[in-house]
Structure formats: structure tokens, C-alpha cells
Write a protein that holds these residues in place. Structure first.
Motif, PDB file in Angstrom:
ATOM      1  N   GLN A  62       0.846  -1.188   0.000  1.00 36.72           N
ATOM      2  CA  GLN A  62       0.000   0.000   0.000  1.00 36.72           C
ATOM      3  C   GLN A  62       0.882   1.239   0.000  1.00 36.72           C
ATOM      4  O   GLN A  62       1.841   1.334   0.759  1.00 36.72           O
ATOM      5  N   GLN A  64      -0.468   4.599  -0.121  1.00 36.25           N
ATOM      6  CA  GLN A  64      -1.125   5.770   0.466  1.00 36.25           C
ATOM      7  C   GLN A  64      -1.820   5.348   1.748  1.00 36.25           C
ATOM      8  O   GLN A  64      -2.580   4.389   1.771  1.00 36.25           O
ATOM      9  N   LEU A  65      -1.549   6.074   2.796  1.00 37.04           N
ATOM     10  CA  LEU A  65      -2.167   5.790   4.084  1.00 37.04           C
ATOM     11  C   LEU A  65      -3.106   6.928   4.458  1.00 37.04           C
ATOM     12  O   LEU A  65      -2.778   8.102   4.268  1.00 37.04           O
ATOM     13  N   LYS A  66      -4.243   6.590   4.983  1.00 41.76           N
ATOM     14  CA  LYS A  66      -5.186   7.598   5.449  1.00 41.76           C
ATOM     15  C   LYS A  66      -4.966   7.787   6.940  1.00 41.76           C
ATOM     16  O   LYS A  66      -5.105   6.840   7.722  1.00 41.76           O
ATOM     17  N   ASN A  68      -6.162   9.435  10.313  1.00 42.57           N
ATOM     18  CA  ASN A  68      -7.285  10.075  10.993  1.00 42.57           C
ATOM     19  C   ASN A  68      -6.785  10.705  12.280  1.00 42.57           C
ATOM     20  O   ASN A  68      -5.936  10.159  12.975  1.00 42.57           O
ATOM     21  N   ASP A  72     -11.317  14.233  13.844  1.00 46.49           N
ATOM     22  CA  ASP A  72     -12.136  13.727  12.732  1.00 46.49           C
ATOM     23  C   ASP A  72     -13.288  12.857  13.214  1.00 46.49           C
ATOM     24  O   ASP A  72     -14.243  12.641  12.473  1.00 46.49           O
TER      25      ASP A  72
END
Length: 123
Positions: A62, A64-66, A68, A72
Motif C-alpha cells: 500500500q 497511500q495511508l489515510k 485520521n 475527525d
């Protein structure tokens, strides 16, 4: 959690070298060793089709990491997390410091070993 992020973002390649249908070498992160049949061009100077083949498998991680943040989350989730952390931190109480009266006591030196003297052994 850090190991999960590390292994989910890890990318690597697996190279395999086959001579006919026989697997000669498999390598991860490096090039696979050749069997040496391709290097023998002195006997047949004409261009012939080689029996060897190389396969490369690319396993992509992977990229791209999201991320938070606490802000949020909605208010009820923030409230539950805050309450849980507060109650967990106050769940354990420390014990009072206890004094150990025999901390500096040294046992006497043994002159005779009575177990060996009387042949008494604990099994």
C-alpha cells in the motif's frame, strides 16, 4: 500497530529461474542465479531458442495511508474514547511502599552440609 503499517506498505519482488520445467533458483530482493546454459554460446554460434526462462513477481504494498485525527471523529466516539482512557488510567492504584526488615540480613556460613552428612535428599 507499527508492524501492521510496516508490512502493509512493504513492496518486494520474487525472481525465479527455470531451466525447462525445473526450478533452479528463487530469490527475494535480489536476482536469481542462472543455471549456466545460456552462457554456452561457443558450441552453437547460431541464435537458438533457450530452454531457460525467468519469471518476476512484483508484490506491491500500500502506498497511500489515510491518517485520521481525534478531531475527525464524531462527538459520541470522542466522548467514549475519552471516558475509557480516563477510567482505565484511574483503575489501578499503587500500593504503599513497604519496608523489608531483613533486607540487609546475611545468612550464617554453613560449616557442615547436613543433607549430605545424613544422606537425606529431596526428590
Amino acid at each position: 500497530m507499527a508492524l501492521v503499517v510496516l508490512f502493509s506498505t512493504l513492496s518486494f519482488t520474487i525472481e525465479s529461474h527455470y531451466c525447462g520445467d525445473h526450478l533452479v533458483d528463487t530469490a527475494v530482493f535480489t536476482k536469481a542465479k542462472k543455471c549456466g546454459v545460456d552462457a554456452d554460446t561457443t558450441i552453437t554460434p547460431t541464435k537458438t531458442k533457450s530452454c531457460c526462462s525467468d519469471t518476476v513477481q512484483v508484490i506491491k504494498g500500500q502506498d497511500q495511508l489515510k491518517l485520521n485525527t481525534f478531531s475527525d471523529l464524531d462527538f459520541s466516539t470522542q466522548y467514549i474514547i475519552t471516558t475509557f482512557v480516563y477510567s482505565y488510567l484511574h483503575l489501578f492504584k499503587s500500593l504503599p511502599k513497604q519496608s523489608i526488615p531483613h533486607k540487609n540480613y546475611a545468612p550464617p556460613n554453613l560449616i557442615l552440609d547436613y543433607q549430605v552428612l545424613h544422606d537425606v535428599y529431596i526428590i
